[in-house]
Design an enzyme around this catalytic site. Structure first.
Site, PDB file in Angstrom:
ATOM      1  N   LYS A  81    -107.902  57.246  46.923  1.00  0.00           N
ATOM      2  CA  LYS A  81    -106.855  56.601  47.508  1.00  0.00           C
ATOM      3  C   LYS A  81    -106.866  57.021  48.898  1.00  0.00           C
ATOM      4  O   LYS A  81    -107.267  58.309  49.396  1.00  0.00           O
ATOM      5  CB  LYS A  81    -105.476  56.917  46.720  1.00  0.00           C
ATOM      6  CG  LYS A  81    -104.369  56.189  47.182  1.00  0.00           C
ATOM      7  CD  LYS A  81    -104.313  55.196  46.177  1.00  0.00           C
ATOM      8  CE  LYS A  81    -103.257  54.040  46.260  1.00  0.00           C
ATOM      9  NZ  LYS A  81    -102.997  52.987  45.427  1.00  0.00           N
ATOM     10  N   GLY A 183     -87.332  45.363  42.774  1.00  0.00           N
ATOM     11  CA  GLY A 183     -88.249  45.187  43.763  1.00  0.00           C
ATOM     12  C   GLY A 183     -88.762  43.630  43.455  1.00  0.00           C
ATOM     13  O   GLY A 183     -89.498  43.350  42.507  1.00  0.00           O
ATOM     14  N   GLY A 185     -91.125  41.803  45.417  1.00  0.00           N
ATOM     15  CA  GLY A 185     -92.303  41.339  46.361  1.00  0.00           C
ATOM     16  C   GLY A 185     -93.408  40.971  45.749  1.00  0.00           C
ATOM     17  O   GLY A 185     -93.253  40.337  44.516  1.00  0.00           O
ATOM     18  N   VAL A 187     -95.554  42.017  43.513  1.00  0.00           N
ATOM     19  CA  VAL A 187     -95.724  42.458  42.014  1.00  0.00           C
ATOM     20  C   VAL A 187     -94.545  41.984  41.206  1.00  0.00           C
ATOM     21  O   VAL A 187     -94.423  41.042  40.388  1.00  0.00           O
ATOM     22  CB  VAL A 187     -95.977  43.676  41.896  1.00  0.00           C
ATOM     23  CG1 VAL A 187     -95.882  44.256  40.314  1.00  0.00           C
ATOM     24  CG2 VAL A 187     -97.455  44.046  42.306  1.00  0.00           C
TER      25      VAL A 187
END
Ligand code: NAD
Length: 355
Positions: A81, A183, A185, A187
């Protein structure tokens, strides 16, 4: 004095690199947790960390998560990452992305990057001008796999929620099942649309209130405040915003028998998985249920390397295996009494040779 690399977050990372390029203003961390199964693969996050040390913690925890995620998804990739430390004004420049691309190139294939929070397809195109170890790039035809991983992540979570509803509530469909989504967004919004198609009842929350309200209007759902969403009485709480939301206080507030969503690192601490199980809440381990995006970008990457087109149906087939993996974990958890997060961790550790 104890060495800092013996702190739990380091967890025997193979490589942790600090990248500084004063000319462009780039400060980034690239972390590779394990290359046991292949090159470290995982997205790049662009985020402002008021406390810079938190960026290191994020990079380490996220890259270990990628080792586990890629292993559990059956991908020939290790875990890595990157985190780009945004300034307070969150300015992202082409020069920064170029310097970041050079840093990825210098690792010569040990790390393969893609989008994560704060990084979009156009940013990946800019990085790809400096290195070929990039995925999540725009695709030509609508039947070609690749591009923004968000919709593929949402697809896997939708399948995972259906499996959880079947396992915990004994229902074959999500029609009428009440899902509270934190959330909305890329996803969370995708999950909401797929669930709405099946007749699920939705309650949506986002710190961007306009976004949540617009989606609620589109899907005939309701909204809750960002503070209130975790306490909504519902069948499924689906976290699709931030990590570490399942802490002592968050778990105490839950009024749902299932937690299944896409946010990375949902459990604040290792013992919070057990706490969920003790409250009788079925948990879908985050890195298992949210693997749809990495499945897509990895297949895109491997196809491009072999010079072949990548069929979107192959990606869909692999994403459809996610519910079966969750079932294996829940069954093992039911029979052993070990919480699902721990069962998943043990399976993943075995796969990456760190049992
Ligand atoms: P996004 O930026 O598109 O959406 C996140 C949404 O959450 C935004 O609308 C934001 O306003 C909202 N939000 C932030 N804090 C909130 C809060 N406290 N309460 C309510 N809403 C809040 O990001 P995304 O790509 O949808 O990713 C969401 C999560 O899923 C992240 O944790 C990410 O790491 C994880 N994830 C994403 C992918 C992917 O393919 N995009 C893959 C795996 C995991």
């Amino acid at each position: 004095m104890t060495a800092f690399w013996t702190e739990p977050d380091y967890d025997d990372h193979e490589l942790v690199q600090l990248v500084r390029d004063p000319e462009s203003g780039l400060t980034a961390i690239i972390a590779i947790h394990s290359s046991h199964l292949g090159p470290g693969a995982g997205g790049t996050r662009f985020w402002h960390y008021p406390v810079a040390k938190d960026a290191m913690r994020d990079a380490l925890r996220l890259s270990r998560g990628m080792s586990y995620k890629n292993a559990m998804a059956g991908l020939p990739m290790g875990g890595g990452k990157a985190v780009i430390l945004a300034g307070e004004d969150r300015t992202k420049t082409p020069e920064m992305l170029a310097a970041f691309g050079d840093a990825v190139a210098a690792l010569d294939g040990k790390y393969v990057t893609a989008e994560d929070v704060g990084i979009n397809e156009a940013d990946m195109v800019a990085v790809a001008e400096r290195t070929r170890y990039v995925s999540g790039l725009p695709v030509a035809g609508e039947n070609d796999a690749g591009g923004d991983p968000g919709p593929f992540t949402a697809m896997g979570i939708y399948h995972g929620i259906r499996a959880a509803v079947q396992h915990k509530l004994g229902k074959d469909s999500v029609a009428g099942v009440h899902v509270a989504i934190q959330g909305t967004g890329s996803v969370g919004g995708g999950v909401a649309r797929l669930l709405a198609r099946d007749g699920a009842k939705l309650t949506l929350a986002d710190i961007n209130a306009d976004r949540a309200e617009a989606l609620a209007r589109e899907l005939d759902g309701e909204t809750a405040t960002p503070d209130g969403i975790m306490g909504v009485a519902c069948d499924v709480f689906s976290p699709n915003a931030l990590g570490a939301i399942l802490d002592d206080e968050g778990i105490a507030r839950l009024e749902a028998p299932i937690v299944a969503g896409g946010a990375n690192n949902q459990l604040a601490r290792a013992h919070h998985g057990k706490m969920l199980a003790e409250r009788g809440i079925l948990y879908a381990p985050d890195y298992v249920i949210n693997a749809g995006g990495i499945i897509s970008v990895t297949m895109e990457y491997l196809c491009r390397r072999h010079g072949e087109p990548c069929d979107i149906n192959e990606v869909r087939k692999r994403i459809a295996l996610i519910p079966g993996r969750l079932e294996d974990i829940w069954r093992e958890s039911d029979s052993s009494g070990v919480s699902p997060d721990m069962v998943a961790d043990r399976m993943a550790q075995t796969l990456i040779g760190r049992a």
